[in-house]
Design an enzyme around this catalytic site. Structure first.
Site, PDB file in Angstrom:
ATOM      1  N   ARG A  58       2.654  50.001   5.197  1.00 15.84           N
ATOM      2  CA  ARG A  58       1.866  49.848   6.420  1.00 15.84           C
ATOM      3  C   ARG A  58       2.183  48.570   7.182  1.00 15.84           C
ATOM      4  NH1 ARG A  58      -3.576  51.868   3.639  1.00 15.84           N
ATOM      5  NH2 ARG A  58      -2.828  50.198   2.330  1.00 15.84           N
ATOM      6  N   GLU A  95      -3.003  46.193 -10.015  1.00 16.25           N
ATOM      7  CA  GLU A  95      -4.237  46.298 -10.785  1.00 16.25           C
ATOM      8  C   GLU A  95      -3.952  46.639 -12.243  1.00 16.25           C
ATOM      9  OE1 GLU A  95      -8.606  48.396 -10.362  1.00 16.25           O
ATOM     10  OE2 GLU A  95      -7.029  48.871  -8.930  1.00 16.25           O
TER      11      GLU A  95
END
Length: 170
Positions: A58, A95
């Protein structure tokens, strides 16, 4: 223009408790997308910029049009193995593990002034890694510009003295 009106918030995505900020609703609206890029251009107008770098994916949809608006080049920062030429790489934490970002060795010349542009500043890990890549090539990071900043995640703190501009803050 209130850009928050064009950003959809999706609860419990990608997991329970997360309120995902979906920019696709802004991107599909031509006038809103154009106004957002123009507003970001105004936020960085005082910076001396030679090139914009944007992390996959993005960062491309924010960085490339911002580069066009400013009349400078665009450098894609990709995941490892995605660029065809000789690259430099840096690890970053996910994560649940690690990944690598890469940039072509000849993408940024020593001393070039680089603005990093991306859709979102959250924890700052991707942008911190992007800064390291630019610095490995001898570039000078003069700022970082984001469509959205999640200020409660304190991503700015990982960017040290890099000036940060955010169009929308949650």
């Amino acid at each position: 223009m209130n850009f928050k009106d064009y950003i959809r918030v999706i609860p419990d995505f990608p997991k329970p408790g997360i309120r995902f900020k979906d920019i696709t609703t802004l991107l599909k609206n031509g006038p809103a997308y154009q106004a957002a890029i123009e507003a970001m251009k105004q936020q960085v107008a005082e910076l001396e910029i030679d090139v914009i770098a944007g992390p996959e994916a993005r960062g491309f949809v924010i960085g490339a049009p911002l580069a066009l608006a400013l009349g400078v080049g665009f450098v894609p920062i990709r995941k490892s193995g995605k660029l065809p030429g000789e690259t430099v790489e840096a690890d970053y934490d996910l994560e649940y593990g690690k990944d690598k970002l890469a940039v072509h060795k000849d993408a940024i010349a020593p001393g070039q002034k680089v603005l990093i542009a991306d859709d979102l500043l959250a924890t700052g890990g991707t942008i911190e890694t992007t800064v390291k890549l630019i610095q490995k090539l001898g570039g000078e990071v003069v700022g970082a510009a984001f469509l959205i900043e999640l200020s409660y995640l304190q991503g700015r703190s990982k960017l040290g003295s890099v000036p940060v501009r955010s169009l929308v803050t949650f």
